[in-house]
Design a protein around this motif. Structure first.
Motif, PDB file in Angstrom:
ATOM      1  N   SER A   8       0.864  -1.137   0.019  1.00 58.31           N
ATOM      2  CA  SER A   8      -0.112  -0.030   0.018  1.00 58.31           C
ATOM      3  C   SER A   8       0.775   1.267  -0.275  1.00 58.31           C
ATOM      4  CB  SER A   8      -0.962   0.119   1.239  1.00 58.31           C
ATOM      5  OG  SER A   8      -0.431   0.020   2.414  1.00 58.31           O
ATOM      6  N   ASP A   9       1.953   1.409   0.835  1.00 57.28           N
ATOM      7  CA  ASP A   9       2.999   2.353   0.679  1.00 57.28           C
ATOM      8  C   ASP A   9       3.332   2.613  -0.727  1.00 57.28           C
ATOM      9  OD1 ASP A   9       4.908   4.130   2.533  1.00 57.28           O
ATOM     10  OD2 ASP A   9       5.995   3.114   0.777  1.00 57.28           O
ATOM     11  N   GLN A  10       3.835   1.683  -1.316  1.00 52.91           N
ATOM     12  CA  GLN A  10       4.602   1.996  -2.492  1.00 52.91           C
ATOM     13  C   GLN A  10       3.561   2.093  -3.515  1.00 52.91           C
ATOM     14  OE1 GLN A  10       8.166   2.225  -3.104  1.00 52.91           O
ATOM     15  NE2 GLN A  10       7.673   2.758  -1.273  1.00 52.91           N
ATOM     16  N   THR A  11       2.179   1.440  -3.652  1.00 52.08           N
ATOM     17  CA  THR A  11       1.461   1.466  -4.852  1.00 52.08           C
ATOM     18  C   THR A  11       0.921   2.810  -5.003  1.00 52.08           C
ATOM     19  OG1 THR A  11       0.944  -0.803  -4.360  1.00 52.08           O
ATOM     20  CG2 THR A  11      -0.849   0.708  -5.705  1.00 52.08           C
ATOM     21  N   ILE A  12       0.560   3.527  -3.608  1.00 51.48           N
ATOM     22  CA  ILE A  12      -0.245   4.677  -3.678  1.00 51.48           C
ATOM     23  C   ILE A  12       1.020   5.863  -4.130  1.00 51.48           C
ATOM     24  CG2 ILE A  12       0.443   5.645  -1.110  1.00 51.48           C
ATOM     25  CD1 ILE A  12      -2.913   6.523  -2.946  1.00 51.48           C
ATOM     26  N   ARG A  13       2.131   5.795  -3.664  1.00 48.32           N
ATOM     27  CA  ARG A  13       3.203   6.548  -4.219  1.00 48.32           C
ATOM     28  C   ARG A  13       3.395   6.615  -5.862  1.00 48.32           C
ATOM     29  NH1 ARG A  13       3.668   6.281   0.665  1.00 48.32           N
ATOM     30  NH2 ARG A  13       4.433   7.888   2.139  1.00 48.32           N
ATOM     31  N   MET A  14       3.405   5.298  -6.404  1.00 45.13           N
ATOM     32  CA  MET A  14       3.861   5.131  -7.688  1.00 45.13           C
ATOM     33  C   MET A  14       2.429   5.716  -8.453  1.00 45.13           C
ATOM     34  SD  MET A  14       5.460   1.482  -8.139  1.00 45.13           S
ATOM     35  CE  MET A  14       4.361   0.334  -7.196  1.00 45.13           C
ATOM     36  N   GLU A  15       1.175   5.508  -8.062  1.00 46.95           N
ATOM     37  CA  GLU A  15       0.173   6.073  -8.601  1.00 46.95           C
ATOM     38  C   GLU A  15      -0.035   7.693  -8.851  1.00 46.95           C
ATOM     39  OE1 GLU A  15      -3.436   6.372 -10.747  1.00 46.95           O
ATOM     40  OE2 GLU A  15      -2.171   4.652 -10.734  1.00 46.95           O
ATOM     41  N   PHE A  16       0.463   8.169  -7.500  1.00 49.53           N
ATOM     42  CA  PHE A  16       0.670   9.635  -7.455  1.00 49.53           C
ATOM     43  C   PHE A  16       1.464   9.978  -8.640  1.00 49.53           C
ATOM     44  CE2 PHE A  16       1.139  13.815  -5.696  1.00 49.53           C
ATOM     45  CZ  PHE A  16      -0.180  14.009  -5.272  1.00 49.53           C
ATOM     46  N   ARG A  17       2.902   9.593  -8.520  1.00 45.61           N
ATOM     47  CA  ARG A  17       3.821  10.129  -9.312  1.00 45.61           C
ATOM     48  C   ARG A  17       3.289   9.936 -10.885  1.00 45.61           C
ATOM     49  NH1 ARG A  17       7.356   6.802  -6.103  1.00 45.61           N
ATOM     50  NH2 ARG A  17       7.747   8.070  -4.604  1.00 45.61           N
ATOM     51  N   LYS A  18       2.660   8.735 -11.221  1.00 39.70           N
ATOM     52  CA  LYS A  18       2.169   8.452 -12.707  1.00 39.70           C
ATOM     53  C   LYS A  18       1.221   9.497 -12.734  1.00 39.70           C
ATOM     54  CE  LYS A  18      -0.872   5.546 -13.737  1.00 39.70           C
ATOM     55  NZ  LYS A  18      -1.830   4.047 -13.699  1.00 39.70           N
ATOM     56  N   ARG A  19       0.296   9.554 -12.083  1.00 37.72           N
ATOM     57  CA  ARG A  19      -0.873  10.778 -12.573  1.00 37.72           C
ATOM     58  C   ARG A  19      -0.332  12.335 -12.419  1.00 37.72           C
ATOM     59  NH1 ARG A  19      -6.074   9.738 -10.923  1.00 37.72           N
ATOM     60  NH2 ARG A  19      -6.499  11.563 -12.205  1.00 37.72           N
ATOM     61  N   ASP A  20       0.590  12.534 -11.728  1.00 42.74           N
ATOM     62  CA  ASP A  20       1.461  14.126 -11.727  1.00 42.74           C
ATOM     63  C   ASP A  20       2.013  14.163 -12.786  1.00 42.74           C
ATOM     64  OD1 ASP A  20       1.087  16.117  -9.774  1.00 42.74           O
ATOM     65  OD2 ASP A  20       3.031  15.634  -9.004  1.00 42.74           O
ATOM     66  N   ALA A  21       2.654  13.285 -13.559  1.00 47.66           N
ATOM     67  CA  ALA A  21       3.672  13.260 -14.882  1.00 47.66           C
ATOM     68  C   ALA A  21       2.669  13.707 -15.774  1.00 47.66           C
ATOM     69  CB  ALA A  21       4.445  11.956 -14.836  1.00 47.66           C
ATOM     70  N   ALA A  22       1.393  13.117 -15.912  1.00 44.52           N
ATOM     71  CA  ALA A  22       0.613  13.453 -17.012  1.00 44.52           C
ATOM     72  C   ALA A  22      -0.694  13.854 -16.590  1.00 44.52           C
ATOM     73  CB  ALA A  22       0.542  11.903 -18.080  1.00 44.52           C
ATOM     74  N   PRO A  23      -0.820  14.975 -16.037  1.00 44.38           N
ATOM     75  CA  PRO A  23      -2.035  15.170 -15.222  1.00 44.38           C
ATOM     76  C   PRO A  23      -3.123  15.609 -16.438  1.00 44.38           C
ATOM     77  CG  PRO A  23      -0.519  17.233 -15.504  1.00 44.38           C
ATOM     78  CD  PRO A  23       0.260  16.058 -15.959  1.00 44.38           C
ATOM     79  N   ASP A  24      -4.375  15.073 -16.208  1.00 43.51           N
ATOM     80  CA  ASP A  24      -5.518  15.230 -17.035  1.00 43.51           C
ATOM     81  C   ASP A  24      -6.452  16.295 -16.104  1.00 43.51           C
ATOM     82  OD1 ASP A  24      -6.710  13.681 -15.017  1.00 43.51           O
ATOM     83  OD2 ASP A  24      -7.004  12.223 -16.279  1.00 43.51           O
ATOM     84  N   ALA A  25      -7.685  16.462 -16.770  1.00 44.06           N
ATOM     85  CA  ALA A  25      -8.422  17.599 -16.140  1.00 44.06           C
ATOM     86  C   ALA A  25      -8.823  17.185 -14.767  1.00 44.06           C
ATOM     87  CB  ALA A  25      -9.622  17.833 -17.147  1.00 44.06           C
ATOM     88  N   GLU A  26      -9.199  15.864 -14.541  1.00 38.95           N
ATOM     89  CA  GLU A  26      -9.888  15.382 -13.633  1.00 38.95           C
ATOM     90  C   GLU A  26      -8.646  15.445 -12.515  1.00 38.95           C
ATOM     91  OE1 GLU A  26     -10.204  12.609 -10.089  1.00 38.95           O
ATOM     92  OE2 GLU A  26      -8.647  12.007 -11.843  1.00 38.95           O
ATOM     93  N   TRP A  27      -7.380  15.329 -12.874  1.00 40.76           N
ATOM     94  CA  TRP A  27      -6.226  15.382 -11.781  1.00 40.76           C
ATOM     95  C   TRP A  27      -6.083  16.746 -11.242  1.00 40.76           C
ATOM     96  CZ3 TRP A  27      -3.851  12.241  -8.924  1.00 40.76           C
ATOM     97  CH2 TRP A  27      -2.480  12.443  -8.131  1.00 40.76           C
ATOM     98  N   ARG A  28      -6.360  17.723 -12.235  1.00 39.00           N
ATOM     99  CA  ARG A  28      -6.115  19.219 -11.962  1.00 39.00           C
ATOM    100  C   ARG A  28      -7.457  19.599 -11.276  1.00 39.00           C
ATOM    101  NH1 ARG A  28      -3.835  18.918 -17.089  1.00 39.00           N
ATOM    102  NH2 ARG A  28      -5.771  19.388 -18.141  1.00 39.00           N
ATOM    103  N   ASN A  29      -8.570  19.088 -11.342  1.00 38.55           N
ATOM    104  CA  ASN A  29      -9.801  19.519 -10.645  1.00 38.55           C
ATOM    105  C   ASN A  29     -10.244  18.692  -9.379  1.00 38.55           C
ATOM    106  OD1 ASN A  29     -10.225  21.820 -12.574  1.00 38.55           O
ATOM    107  ND2 ASN A  29     -10.952  20.207 -14.066  1.00 38.55           N
ATOM    108  N   GLY A  30      -9.321  18.443  -8.743  1.00 41.44           N
ATOM    109  CA  GLY A  30      -9.640  17.876  -7.494  1.00 41.44           C
ATOM    110  C   GLY A  30      -9.022  16.450  -7.351  1.00 41.44           C
ATOM    111  N   GLY A  31      -8.676  15.741  -8.454  1.00 40.87           N
ATOM    112  CA  GLY A  31      -8.230  14.384  -8.218  1.00 40.87           C
ATOM    113  C   GLY A  31      -6.978  14.226  -7.586  1.00 40.87           C
TER     114      GLY A  31
END
Length: 188
Positions: free
Chosen positions: A35-58
């Motif tokens: 759980s520690d590593q999965t949440i961090r990897m997901e966050f980095r992945k989403r942060d590297a290629a932000p979409d509208a949902e990510w910028r609007n509260g995701g």
């Protein structure tokens, strides 16, 4: 792999009793580390290629899940240590020392200091990687407003100027070399 929402409820099943049998502890360690590593990897992945949902509260929503997972992992580690002592075992992914290291490394300073000596003993027993501990030690020192020992953490920037603060400039590159790391330019 558990989804982020699914990672949180796993800890409630362990709250009643703590068996110190490694067969019972091993799945708990694996869940903490995963759980520690999965949440961090997901966050980095989403942060590297932000979409509208990510910028609007995701981003904020996932950040709250991250915090909740870290808090649950810290409570879980506290429960295990109180009942069974600091995790022991091989220096491999999914085992107690690995999971404990990441829970402690990613915690706030007071929690890091609570387990600093136990983590150091785990390194001395060969159950936690010395290089990882050196990075952790630098992180703790910076959090305390002190210079780093090894220079493994990012350099703080003050008024736009990068601060390369190390405890012993004459020895820092020798300390880094012991871990196979390149020298820091500008130091002997």
């Amino acid at each position: 792999m558990c989804s982020f929402a699914a990672c949180l409820p796993i800890y409630s099943t362990f709250a009643q009793t703590t068996s110190c049998d490694l067969r019972d502890l091993q799945p708990r360690y694996e869940k903490m580390g995963l759980s520690d590593q999965t949440i961090r990897m997901e966050f980095r992945k989403r942060d590297a290629a932000p979409d509208a949902e990510w910028r609007n509260g995701g981003r904020e929503a996932l950040g709250k899940q991250w915090e909740a997972i870290d808090e649950a992992n810290q409570k879980e580690l506290d429960t295990i240590v109180a009942a069974c002592g600091y995790p022991r075992g091989p220096k491999t992914i999914g085992h107690g020392p690995y999971a404990a290291f990441y829970v402690i490394h990613h915690a706030e300073l007071d929690y890091q200091l609570k387990y600093f000596a136990m983590l150091k003993e785990s390194v001395e027993r060969g159950e936690t990687d010395a290089y990882s501990f050196a990075q952790f030690e630098d992180r703790v020192l910076l959090s305390q407003g002190k210079p780093q020992k090894y220079g493994f953490q990012r350099w703080p920037v003050v008024n736009g100027i990068e601060q390369k603060l190390v405890q012993d400039p004459a020895r820092v590159n020798a300390l880094r070399a012991a871990f196979g790391q390149p020298p820091i330019p500008g130091f002997p």
